[in-house]
Motif scaffolding. Structure first.
Motif, PDB file in Angstrom:
ATOM      1  N   ASN A  59      68.968  76.954 -35.937  1.00  0.00           N
ATOM      2  CA  ASN A  59      68.453  76.367 -34.701  1.00  0.00           C
ATOM      3  C   ASN A  59      67.173  77.060 -34.244  1.00  0.00           C
ATOM      4  O   ASN A  59      67.177  77.855 -33.309  1.00  0.00           O
ATOM      5  N   PRO A  60      66.050  76.756 -34.894  1.00  0.00           N
ATOM      6  CA  PRO A  60      64.806  77.422 -34.498  1.00  0.00           C
ATOM      7  C   PRO A  60      64.406  77.056 -33.061  1.00  0.00           C
ATOM      8  O   PRO A  60      64.672  75.942 -32.603  1.00  0.00           O
ATOM      9  N   LEU A  61      63.831  78.034 -32.349  1.00  0.00           N
ATOM     10  CA  LEU A  61      63.446  77.804 -30.955  1.00  0.00           C
ATOM     11  C   LEU A  61      62.030  77.209 -30.905  1.00  0.00           C
ATOM     12  O   LEU A  61      61.073  77.851 -30.472  1.00  0.00           O
ATOM     13  N   CYS A  62      61.933  75.971 -31.374  1.00  0.00           N
ATOM     14  CA  CYS A  62      60.619  75.342 -31.540  1.00  0.00           C
ATOM     15  C   CYS A  62      59.885  75.143 -30.223  1.00  0.00           C
ATOM     16  O   CYS A  62      58.651  75.204 -30.176  1.00  0.00           O
ATOM     17  N   GLU A  63      60.620  74.918 -29.141  1.00  0.00           N
ATOM     18  CA  GLU A  63      59.979  74.669 -27.848  1.00  0.00           C
ATOM     19  C   GLU A  63      59.124  75.839 -27.398  1.00  0.00           C
ATOM     20  O   GLU A  63      58.077  75.667 -26.804  1.00  0.00           O
ATOM     21  N   GLU A  64      59.583  77.050 -27.672  1.00  0.00           N
ATOM     22  CA  GLU A  64      58.831  78.225 -27.227  1.00  0.00           C
ATOM     23  C   GLU A  64      58.064  78.902 -28.367  1.00  0.00           C
ATOM     24  O   GLU A  64      57.664  80.053 -28.257  1.00  0.00           O
ATOM     25  N   CYS A  65      57.846  78.173 -29.446  1.00  0.00           N
ATOM     26  CA  CYS A  65      57.223  78.775 -30.636  1.00  0.00           C
ATOM     27  C   CYS A  65      55.734  79.056 -30.445  1.00  0.00           C
ATOM     28  O   CYS A  65      54.979  78.197 -29.994  1.00  0.00           O
ATOM     29  N   ILE A  66      55.315  80.258 -30.838  1.00  0.00           N
ATOM     30  CA  ILE A  66      53.914  80.665 -30.668  1.00  0.00           C
ATOM     31  C   ILE A  66      52.989  80.062 -31.732  1.00  0.00           C
ATOM     32  O   ILE A  66      51.772  80.102 -31.587  1.00  0.00           O
ATOM     33  N   VAL A  67      53.561  79.542 -32.801  1.00  0.00           N
ATOM     34  CA  VAL A  67      52.722  78.948 -33.848  1.00  0.00           C
ATOM     35  C   VAL A  67      53.095  77.475 -34.109  1.00  0.00           C
ATOM     36  O   VAL A  67      52.821  76.936 -35.177  1.00  0.00           O
ATOM     37  N   LYS A  68      53.671  76.870 -33.087  1.00  0.00           N
ATOM     38  CA  LYS A  68      54.139  75.480 -33.190  1.00  0.00           C
ATOM     39  C   LYS A  68      53.044  74.541 -33.722  1.00  0.00           C
ATOM     40  O   LYS A  68      53.290  73.675 -34.555  1.00  0.00           O
ATOM     41  N   LYS A  69      51.845  74.751 -33.212  1.00  0.00           N
ATOM     42  CA  LYS A  69      50.703  73.924 -33.580  1.00  0.00           C
ATOM     43  C   LYS A  69      50.489  73.890 -35.105  1.00  0.00           C
ATOM     44  O   LYS A  69      49.934  72.943 -35.642  1.00  0.00           O
ATOM     45  N   TYR A  70      50.863  74.962 -35.770  1.00  0.00           N
ATOM     46  CA  TYR A  70      50.590  75.068 -37.203  1.00  0.00           C
ATOM     47  C   TYR A  70      51.807  74.782 -38.071  1.00  0.00           C
ATOM     48  O   TYR A  70      51.747  74.878 -39.291  1.00  0.00           O
ATOM     49  N   CYS A  71      52.923  74.482 -37.435  1.00  0.00           N
ATOM     50  CA  CYS A  71      54.158  74.292 -38.194  1.00  0.00           C
ATOM     51  C   CYS A  71      54.070  73.035 -39.053  1.00  0.00           C
ATOM     52  O   CYS A  71      53.674  71.980 -38.590  1.00  0.00           O
ATOM     53  N   LYS A  72      54.456  73.169 -40.312  1.00  0.00           N
ATOM     54  CA  LYS A  72      54.374  72.035 -41.232  1.00  0.00           C
ATOM     55  C   LYS A  72      55.735  71.384 -41.433  1.00  0.00           C
ATOM     56  O   LYS A  72      55.843  70.355 -42.075  1.00  0.00           O
ATOM     57  N   SER A  73      56.774  72.032 -40.972  1.00  0.00           N
ATOM     58  CA  SER A  73      58.094  71.482 -41.239  1.00  0.00           C
ATOM     59  C   SER A  73      59.137  72.049 -40.305  1.00  0.00           C
ATOM     60  O   SER A  73      59.051  73.191 -39.871  1.00  0.00           O
ATOM     61  N   LYS A  74      60.136  71.260 -40.037  1.00  0.00           N
ATOM     62  CA  LYS A  74      61.253  71.767 -39.242  1.00  0.00           C
ATOM     63  C   LYS A  74      62.462  71.948 -40.154  1.00  0.00           C
ATOM     64  O   LYS A  74      63.557  72.185 -39.727  1.00  0.00           O
ATOM     65  N   GLU A  75      62.198  71.791 -41.441  1.00  0.00           N
ATOM     66  CA  GLU A  75      63.286  71.922 -42.419  1.00  0.00           C
ATOM     67  C   GLU A  75      63.568  73.383 -42.738  1.00  0.00           C
ATOM     68  O   GLU A  75      62.674  74.210 -42.704  1.00  0.00           O
TER      69      GLU A  75
ATOM     70  N   HIS B  78      57.315  79.318 -45.509  1.00  0.00           N
ATOM     71  CA  HIS B  78      57.395  77.929 -45.969  1.00  0.00           C
ATOM     72  C   HIS B  78      57.259  76.939 -44.822  1.00  0.00           C
ATOM     73  O   HIS B  78      56.626  75.898 -44.958  1.00  0.00           O
ATOM     74  N   ARG B  79      57.818  77.246 -43.685  1.00  0.00           N
ATOM     75  CA  ARG B  79      57.700  76.325 -42.546  1.00  0.00           C
ATOM     76  C   ARG B  79      56.256  76.228 -42.049  1.00  0.00           C
ATOM     77  O   ARG B  79      55.838  75.212 -41.523  1.00  0.00           O
ATOM     78  N   LEU B  80      55.511  77.314 -42.245  1.00  0.00           N
ATOM     79  CA  LEU B  80      54.120  77.308 -41.789  1.00  0.00           C
ATOM     80  C   LEU B  80      53.145  76.891 -42.894  1.00  0.00           C
ATOM     81  O   LEU B  80      51.930  76.926 -42.702  1.00  0.00           O
ATOM     82  N   GLY B  81      53.678  76.523 -44.038  1.00  0.00           N
ATOM     83  CA  GLY B  81      52.812  76.065 -45.128  1.00  0.00           C
ATOM     84  C   GLY B  81      51.966  77.185 -45.716  1.00  0.00           C
ATOM     85  O   GLY B  81      50.849  76.964 -46.175  1.00  0.00           O
TER      86      GLY B  81
ATOM     87  N   LEU C 198      60.722  89.645 -37.550  1.00  0.00           N
ATOM     88  CA  LEU C 198      61.232  89.494 -36.179  1.00  0.00           C
ATOM     89  C   LEU C 198      61.126  88.052 -35.691  1.00  0.00           C
ATOM     90  O   LEU C 198      62.037  87.523 -35.055  1.00  0.00           O
ATOM     91  N   PHE C 199      59.997  87.415 -36.002  1.00  0.00           N
ATOM     92  CA  PHE C 199      59.817  86.014 -35.603  1.00  0.00           C
ATOM     93  C   PHE C 199      60.888  85.132 -36.260  1.00  0.00           C
ATOM     94  O   PHE C 199      61.488  84.273 -35.613  1.00  0.00           O
ATOM     95  N   GLY C 200      61.160  85.379 -37.526  1.00  0.00           N
ATOM     96  CA  GLY C 200      62.177  84.588 -38.240  1.00  0.00           C
ATOM     97  C   GLY C 200      63.586  84.881 -37.753  1.00  0.00           C
ATOM     98  O   GLY C 200      64.420  83.992 -37.653  1.00  0.00           O
TER      99      GLY C 200
ATOM    100  N   LYS D  52      63.291  83.815 -33.468  1.00  0.00           N
ATOM    101  CA  LYS D  52      62.666  82.573 -32.992  1.00  0.00           C
ATOM    102  C   LYS D  52      62.789  81.444 -34.029  1.00  0.00           C
ATOM    103  O   LYS D  52      63.415  80.429 -33.767  1.00  0.00           O
ATOM    104  N   CYS D  53      62.181  81.644 -35.168  1.00  0.00           N
ATOM    105  CA  CYS D  53      62.203  80.598 -36.202  1.00  0.00           C
ATOM    106  C   CYS D  53      63.463  80.790 -37.042  1.00  0.00           C
ATOM    107  O   CYS D  53      63.428  81.077 -38.226  1.00  0.00           O
ATOM    108  N   LYS D  54      64.612  80.605 -36.366  1.00  0.00           N
ATOM    109  CA  LYS D  54      65.902  80.871 -37.002  1.00  0.00           C
ATOM    110  C   LYS D  54      66.234  79.773 -38.008  1.00  0.00           C
ATOM    111  O   LYS D  54      65.753  78.643 -37.886  1.00  0.00           O
TER     112      LYS D  54
HETATM  113 FE1  SF4 Z   1      59.725  77.680 -36.767  1.00  0.00          FE
HETATM  114 FE2  SF4 Z   1      58.131  75.553 -36.834  1.00  0.00          FE
HETATM  115 FE3  SF4 Z   1      60.050  75.691 -35.012  1.00  0.00          FE
HETATM  116 FE4  SF4 Z   1      57.943  77.330 -34.853  1.00  0.00          FE
HETATM  117  S1  SF4 Z   1      57.918  75.066 -34.626  1.00  0.00           S
HETATM  118  S2  SF4 Z   1      60.104  77.885 -34.558  1.00  0.00           S
HETATM  119  S3  SF4 Z   1      57.494  77.703 -37.022  1.00  0.00           S
HETATM  120  S4  SF4 Z   1      60.344  75.557 -37.264  1.00  0.00           S
END
Ligand code: SF4
Length: 223
Positions: free
Chosen positions: A201-217, A157-160, A191-193, A196-198
């Motif tokens: 407190n998701p680790l957004c700064e080091e996220c490998i798919v940050k560019k494609y993230c549609k939401s931080k909710e 859902h976060r990645l749309g 594993l990513f969820g 990393k994408c907890k």
């Molecule tokens: Fe998850 Fe988006 Fe944060 Fe990446 S940037 S960790 S996909 S909420």
């Protein structure tokens, strides 16, 4: 967009889906479950115990359980209270103990002691739903199947990749969008969820798919 769909983030475009897939496969090439097991019986028991319970907790419980009941034959003849005692630190242990013994009985009586490796047969076993069956087939046979737990649901859902409200609907969306390498993508998203994408407190700064993230909710799986 209808009112009902408005709270869901934008959906990923075709090219984005391909990129997300490539990144997950690159970063998680050979991921496997974190549950400890030595054979199909142990995997089935561990996956059944892991519903609403952490893999870590299951790995603490299973050594003593497998020592006392090394196979379906022993588990089928187990005293229910003894099984409950061994798994009591696991959530829903009463029901899980009943299902474990009933599952072992059915394997012994109807499958000659051999755990079936087909989805339609696996889901006939007590306590084994489609998600459990798929997780077993993904892990044990590398089947091209998707299983959606709370981590996969959140990441999708976060990645749309889905706006479905249930785990089943999300599974259908992921199958349709990814098509291939589903077993690897399942393990990758778990594993990513989880790390990393907890949820909180998701680790957004080091996220490998940050560019494609549609939401931080955060989103929570239902059904
Ligand atoms: Fe998850 Fe988006 Fe944060 Fe990446 S940037 S960790 S996909 S909420």
């Amino acid at each position: 967009m209808s009112k009902k769909e408005a709270k869901y983030p934008k959906q990923a475009k075709k090219e984005e889906i391909e990129e997300i897939k490539k990144i997950f496969l690159k970063h998680y090439p050979d991921s496997v479950t974190e549950l400890n097991y030595k054979n199909l019986y142990e995997l089935l028991v561990a996956v059944m115990l892991s519903a609403q319970c952490t893999d870590k907790r299951v790995n603490i419980i299973t050594p003593a359980l497998f020592k006392k009941y090394p196979g379906t034959k022993e588990l089928a003849n187990a005293n229910l209270d003894d099984v409950k005692e061994l798994i009591k630190s696991c959530s829903f242990f009463n029901n899980k103990a009943k299902n474990l013994v009933a599952m072992a009985k059915m394997v012994e009586e109807e499958y000659g002691g051999k755990i079936p490796l087909e989805q339609k047969e696996l889901i006939k076993l007590p306590g084994v739903g489609q998600k459990t069956a798929n997780v077993i087939l993904i892990e044990y046979t590398g089947a091209n199947l998707m299983a959606v737990d709370t981590h996969v649901f959140r990441v999708a859902h976060r990645l749309g990749l889905s706006k479905a409200k249930t785990a089943k609907g999300t599974e259908e969306d992921l199958v349709k969008k990814f098509k291939t390498n589903l077993h690897q993508l399942h393990q990758a998203m778990v594993l990513f969820g989880r790390y990393k994408c907890k949820a909180a407190n998701p680790l957004c700064e080091e996220c490998i798919v940050k560019k494609y993230c549609k939401s931080k909710e955060g989103f929570k799986a239902r059904g």
